[in-house]
Structure formats: structure tokens, C-alpha cells
Design a protein around this motif. Structure first.
Motif, short mmCIF file in Angstrom:
data_model
loop_
_atom_site.label_atom_id
_atom_site.label_comp_id
_atom_site.label_asym_id
_atom_site.label_seq_id
_atom_site.Cartn_x
_atom_site.Cartn_y
_atom_site.Cartn_z
N ALA A 22 -9.13 -0.06 -4.43
CA ALA A 22 -8.51 -0.51 -5.47
C ALA A 22 -8.54 0.23 -6.78
CB ALA A 22 -9.13 -1.94 -6.11
N TYR A 23 -9.53 1.25 -6.95
CA TYR A 23 -9.78 2.14 -7.94
C TYR A 23 -8.63 3.33 -7.44
CZ TYR A 23 -11.66 6.05 -10.48
OH TYR A 23 -11.90 7.02 -11.35
N ALA A 99 -9.36 4.28 4.88
CA ALA A 99 -8.11 4.17 3.96
C ALA A 99 -8.58 4.77 2.66
CB ALA A 99 -7.42 2.77 3.67
N SER A 100 -9.56 4.35 2.08
CA SER A 100 -9.93 4.65 0.56
C SER A 100 -10.46 6.05 0.77
CB SER A 100 -11.04 3.44 0.04
OG SER A 100 -12.18 3.63 1.05
N SER A 463 -5.77 -4.00 -0.90
CA SER A 463 -7.15 -4.02 -0.91
C SER A 463 -7.78 -5.31 -0.94
CB SER A 463 -7.83 -3.28 -2.30
OG SER A 463 -7.26 -2.06 -2.61
N VAL A 464 -7.23 -6.48 -1.57
CA VAL A 464 -7.60 -7.83 -1.30
C VAL A 464 -7.41 -8.33 0.06
CG1 VAL A 464 -5.54 -9.04 -2.08
CG2 VAL A 464 -7.89 -9.74 -2.84
N ALA A 492 -8.63 -10.91 -9.19
CA ALA A 492 -8.80 -10.49 -10.64
C ALA A 492 -9.65 -9.50 -10.48
CB ALA A 492 -9.36 -11.96 -11.30
N VAL A 493 -10.75 -9.50 -9.76
CA VAL A 493 -11.71 -8.65 -9.44
C VAL A 493 -11.28 -7.11 -9.24
CG1 VAL A 493 -13.80 -7.61 -8.16
CG2 VAL A 493 -13.79 -10.04 -8.93
N LEU A 494 -10.19 -7.14 -8.14
CA LEU A 494 -9.63 -5.91 -7.36
C LEU A 494 -8.65 -5.38 -8.52
CD1 LEU A 494 -9.74 -6.14 -3.48
CD2 LEU A 494 -11.42 -5.20 -5.19
#
Length: 608
Positions: A22-23, A99-100, A463-464, A492-494
Motif C-alpha cells: 500500500a505504501y 509484488a511489494s 493490497s486489501v 481504512a488502514v491500507l
């Protein structure tokens, strides 16, 4: 109480990589939504971060769950795991890790890749290693298979190019080519508010946000809400914004402030006070640079070291691009290398930051005044220096991006291949009056918010989706639980992590997308953003993950070609982007498959 407590460490690792993904999404992809607005000077980078954070979260929470379902269940069917939740937990953890890691490496090296295709490819690679190639949904699979997703590799940029070109050509023939373009720009501005507001409402209402329960509403109700909201925004803009524009641009009232917009119709009869009848709007020319950065340092001013940065007024060619006088060109032995020119440009920017009074100025001065001494880092004198540098390094990590000068990075340093290439590209673009561009700068902020909302609606699923699978498998011990809806708190977190990525490192990709493809201006930028947002919404309506990178790139190309020549587009950069997109599929897929294959089949000791 979680069912798979013995695999808490896998869940923790998967959660960490989901946040990293997500970042990276924020640092790499969210910049697409705001790059054109920041680079064309319609909005500052700091306001872009604030509005980007708000609209990314709104798009993710209200709409994002639909696309996440494709990532969760559309590529590897749940039945392929044969009810083994632990294997499912490991599989999606490996996919997120692959992926990240790939996107993080690409972002660090300013390679504009697709986080969507990176994750999709990694999930496919993990599926091959886990259950075999025959179980992976390679075909269309009702719009959720790899065939449907990868079809967007060619479809998304093409459709976005068409939308972007259509919108800009409308502006061009309605406003730019008219005998009185300023008046036409002012009087037609409510229409663009109508279009932007309708698009944003469309993404919430017509798609039917799961969290709002709008899927059950009849079609006429959705259409009424969409047109009603768009019409309401257009009406308010005609009542309040139109008189404000008329007073500022046509009457040239220099005493007008932004808060005078609330006066609305009263501005029609307002006359500029004496001495305030010559208002000037901002200069939107992308060649304009920060004067503080263009001035050479005192130590550089010698007869043998001519200035080499864009912005010097020594000599200009027919296109208006600054050139060095032939009489003072350095000898071949004195010509600076590409690395030296870029290092000098960065040092000029850092010197400017060190003059600041805020936390970042203190941090930059601390790092500059406390360099490492001779020897390795573990030498005692370097350890003491490191203790002084750590707080400053933390502050720089948090604030450097928000102070980065996107404008100074627009065209590159003169004398480098990139700088010369962009000078040629810009020379083929018509420069429209600043008063006209100023009108569209307000609309561009709305279109950027729409694009950011569309990105949150679509790309949060990257991401989620896997994180939701990991959480359900870990907490229930049931592989079939992955079909459960994505939880709002996960969205919300991601989306918060996406915002952090935009704030701290978004500038690295924004400087590439901002003005490295074609000439940007507010009227062009809002066309690009609206075309890309419309494309993302079309794909997301059918639950197809699509790359925002590809959409904004396609829209940028489409608008660039509206200059009337293919030379107005930097095809060298387009080629690099295409190469990175294509390389993402085998690299991310191989990384995910190799990780899963190693962990799933690794030998281990049996307990005695």
C-alpha cells in the motif's frame, strides 16, 4: 481467538508486506492523480497530499471492495486450496512479498510501474507453484480472470487516450482557438464543474458502493442523483465562482482575495479600487524555474565555468529555450558529465532547503554540518556523528517529499540528454494565455480529486484483497472464508498507508509523470486527469483491476498528440514505461512462484 495461532508469524509477515504494498502504491501510483496538477502549478504539492489523502480514503472505503474481490477470488479459485487455510495464508503472503518488493525497487529507481499488474502477476505465479498452472484462471472467467485483466494492458491506455483527447479537443475548439478565448474560458467553466462532479458521483452511486447499499436502488434513482449532484455543483459555480472569475480575470481586480468568492452575484457590480485594476495571474509556463535555484553559487562564478542550468538568460533559440553563448562554451575537457550536472542540481536544491527555518531546514543543516569522518561506520567518531544524524534523518524522511521542488525537476538540467529532449518536445506545444489556463487551474483541482477518488476505488484492491484473504484464513482456519466481504477497517488502514507513501516518497514518480512525457498546462492537465479517471471508473464498474499508471499515461499521450504532431510526445520515456510494464509480468510472477515453491516444498526436520 484466531484458529491458526501456530502461523501468527506468517500473518504478521503478510500484514507487513500488505502495508508495504500500500505504501508503494501511494508512492508510485497515487502520484499519477496529482502529478499534472502539481507540475502545471494548479495546486501546491502540500495541498495535493492533503486532498489526495482525503479522496483516496473516500474512494477506498465507499467503493474499493468490489475490485478487491477480483484479486481475492478471480485468479486462484478457492477450491484449488482444498480447504487448507494455512497454504492459502502462505500463498497470498508470498504474493504480497513478491509484488511489494518489485514495486519498491522500481519506485526507488524512478521506474513507473503498475502495482496492479505486479500483484496480479505475483498471485498468478503463486498459483502455479501451489496448485499448478491448470488451476489458475488464465481466461476471461466472467471478467475476473487473467485474460480479462491483462487485456487492460492495451485497452486501458488506448481508451484513456481517446477520452483525454476528446475532452481536450472540446476545450481547444470551444475556447483556445476562439477570437476571445479568455471570455469563453470564463463563461464555459460551470460546464466542467458539472462534468467533474457527475463523474465523482457516478463512481459512488452508479457502481453501488457495498458499504452504502446502493446496489438495490433502481436505475432512474441513480441517474437522478448523478445528474442532480452534477447540476447542483454547476449551479453553485455559476452563482459564486463565475462572478469571481469574471472580476479577477476580465475586470483584472487585483484587490480580490480568494474568500471574496462567497460574495457571489455582488461581484458583478464590484469595481476594482483605484490602483488595483491590473491583476496578474500566475505564470503557468513549465520552463519557469525557481530563481533561487537558477542563480549560481558565488564559487561557481568564474570566467571558465559558465552556468549550465535552465533559466539562465544568456541566449535563446527560436523556441524560447535558453542556450549557452557559443563564445563561452567550455572546452571539451571542461564539459561536465551527466552525473556531475545532476549532482550540482541536487546540491543547489539542498542548499536552498538548508536556508529554511522549519524542521526540515534544521535537519538538512544538521546532516550537512555533520558528515562522516574517515573510516567505517563503526569507528567511534562516526558512531558519535551517527547519533547526531539519526534524528535529522528521520525528519528528512518524513518532510523531504513535501518540500521537493517538482517544478525545478520538470525539464531536467540543460546539457543533459533528458533536458535537451524535453526542450524539443515542449517546442511543439502551443502556449495558451495564462488567463485562460488560470480558469482551468480551478477545474483541474476538481478533476484531480476525481482521479484520486477513482484510484482509491480501484487500486486499493491490490493490497486489501490479499490481506483480506490472509486475515480470514488466519482468523477462521477456513479457506472458504476468503469469500467474505472486505472489512471497512482494512480499507481504512491500507488507504492510510497509501497516503503515507504519497507524502514521503510520491515526488520521485511525480517528477517523471509531471512533465517528462509532454507539455503540461491546466487545460491539458484537467483533460488528462478526467480522461484517466473516466477510464478507471469504466473498468472498475466491471470489477476489472486496471493500472492507473497506464490510464494517466494513455490520457497524457492522447492530449499530447492534440498538439498536431507526434513529436510533441516524448516517445523515449513512453518506451521506457512500456518496457517496465511488460517486465513487471514475468518478474513479479517469477518472484511469487519461486518464493511459494521454496516455502511450500522446503525440507524440514520431523519432530521426535
Amino acid at each position: 481467538m484466531p484458529r491458526l495461532t501456530q502461523y501468527n508469524y506468517i500473518f504478521a509477515i503478510g500484514t507487513g508486506f500488505a502495508m508495504l504494498d500500500a505504501y508503494n502504491n501511494g508512492a508510485n501510483d497515487v502520484s499519477n492523480s496529482w502529478a499534472t496538477s502539481v507540475s502545471s502549478r494548479s495546486i501546491s504539492y502540500r495541498w495535493a497530499m492533503i486532498l489526495g489523502t482525503v479522496f483516496e480514503m473516500l474512494g477506498a472505503i465507499t467503493v474499493g471492495a468490489r475490485t478487491a474481490d477480483t484479486i481475492k477470488n478471480g485468479i486462484i479459485p478457492n477450491s484449488a486450496f482444498r480447504g487448507d487455510a494455512s497454504v492459502q495464508l502462505l500463498a497470498f503472503t508470498c504474493a504480497l512479498a513478491a509484488a511489494s518488493s518489485w514495486v519498491m525497487w522500481c519506485t526507488r529507481h524512478s521506474a513507473h510501474v503498475s502495482s496492479t499488474y505486479s500483484l496480479v502477476s505475483a498471485v498468478a505465479g503463486v498459483g502455479v507453484a501451489t496448485v499448478g498452472a491448470s488451476k489458475v484462471q488464465w481466461g476471461w472467467n466472467k471478467g475476473k480472470g487473467l485474460g480479462a485483466i491483462f487485456a487492460g494492458l492495451g485497452m486501458a491506455p488506448t481508451i484513456a487516450a481517446g477520452f483525454g483527447a476528446l475532452i481536450f479537443l472540446t476545450i481547444k475548439f470551444v475556447v483556445h482557438v476562439r477570437a476571445r478565448p479568455v471570455q469563453w474560458a470564463v463563461w464555459t467553466s460551470p460546464f466542467w464543474f458539472l462534468l467533474a462532479a457527475s463523474l465523482c458521483t457516478l463512481s459512488i452511486v452508479y457502481k453501488g458502493s457495498p458499504s452504502l447499499g446502493l446496489l438495490k436502488k433502481p436505475g432512474w434513482w441513480k441517474a437522478a442523483v448523478i445528474l442532480g449532484t452534477g447540476g447542483g455543483v454547476a449551479f453553485l459555480s455559476a452563482i459564486f465562482f463565475l462572478p469571481y472569475l469574471h472580476a479577477k480575470i476580465i475586470k483584472k481586480d487585483a484587490s480580490l482575495k480568494w474568500y471574496h468568492v462567497i460574495m457571489g452575484p455582488l461581484l458583478w457590480s464590484r469595481q476594482p479600487p483605484e490602483g488595483y485594476d491590473d491583476a496578474h495571474v500566475p505564470d503557468y509556463a513549465v520552463e519557469q524555474h525557481d530563481p533561487d535555484m537558477d542563480k549560481p553559487e558565488p564559487s561557481d562564478q568564474s570566467p571558465n565555468t559558465p552556468a549550465t542550468f535552465i533559466g539562465q538568460e544568456d541566449e535563446k533559440d527560436l523556441s524560447g529555450v535558453p542556450r549557452l553563448p557559443k563564445s563561452v562554451l567550455p572546452m571539451p575537457s571542461e564539459v561536465k558529465t551527466y552525473e556531475e550536472l545532476m549532482a550540482e542540481g541536487q546540491e543547489r536544491f539542498h542548499a536552498k532547503l538548508r536556508k529554511g527555518r522549519g524542521p526540515l531546514g534544521w535537519a538538512m543543516r544538521t546532516l550537512h554540518e555533520n558528515p562522516y569522518g574517515p573510516g567505517a561506520i563503526y569507528e567511534w567518531q562516526n558512531i558519535k556523528v551517527l547519533l547526531k544524524r539519526v534524528p535529522a534523518m528521520v525528519v528528512c524522511g518524513l518532510l523531504y517529499g513535501s518540500h521537493y521542488d517538482i517544478h525545478a525537476a520538470q525539464t531536467g538540467v540543460a546539457g543533459t540528454p533528458e533536458g535537451d529532449r524535453m526542450q524539443r518536445v515542449y517546442s511543439y506545444a502551443t502556449k495558451y494565455p495564462n488567463e485562460v489556463e488560470h480558469t482551468y487551474s480551478f477545474i483541474q483541482v476538481i478533476t484531480a480529486c476525481t482521479a484520486s477518488f477513482a484510484h482509491g476505488a480501484n487500486d486499493i484492491g491490490n493490497s486489501v484483497g490479499p490481506w483480506a484473504v490472509i486475515f480470514e484464513a488466519w482468523s477462521t482456519g477456513n479457506a472458504a472464508a476468503a469469500k467474505a466481504p472486505v472489512r471497512v477497517w482494512q480499507l481504512a488502514v491500507l488507504s492510510g498507508m497509501i497516503s503515507i507513501g504519497l507524502i514521503t516518497y510520491g515526488y520521485n514518480i511525480m517528477k517523471v509523470m509531471g512533465n517528462k512525457i509532454t507539455y503540461h498546462s491546466p487545460s491539458r492537465g484537467c483533460s488528462m486527469e478526467m480522461g484517466a479517471a473516466l477510464t478507471v471508473l469504466v473498468f472498475s464498474t466491471y470489477s476489472l483491476p486496471v493500472s492507473t499508471s497506464m490510464c494517466i499515461t494513455g490520457a497524457t499521450i492522447g492530449v499530447g498528440l492534440c498538439n498536431g504532431t507526434w513529436r510533441a510526445v516524448n516517445w523515449h520515456r513512453i518506451g521506457l514505461l512500456g518496457l517496465s510494464w511488460i517486465a513487471t509480468i514475468p518478474v513479479a510472477g517469477t518472484l511469487g512462484g519461486v518464493l511459494m515453491g521454496i516455502f511450500l516444498n522446503a525440507p524440514h526436520f520431523k519432530s521426535t
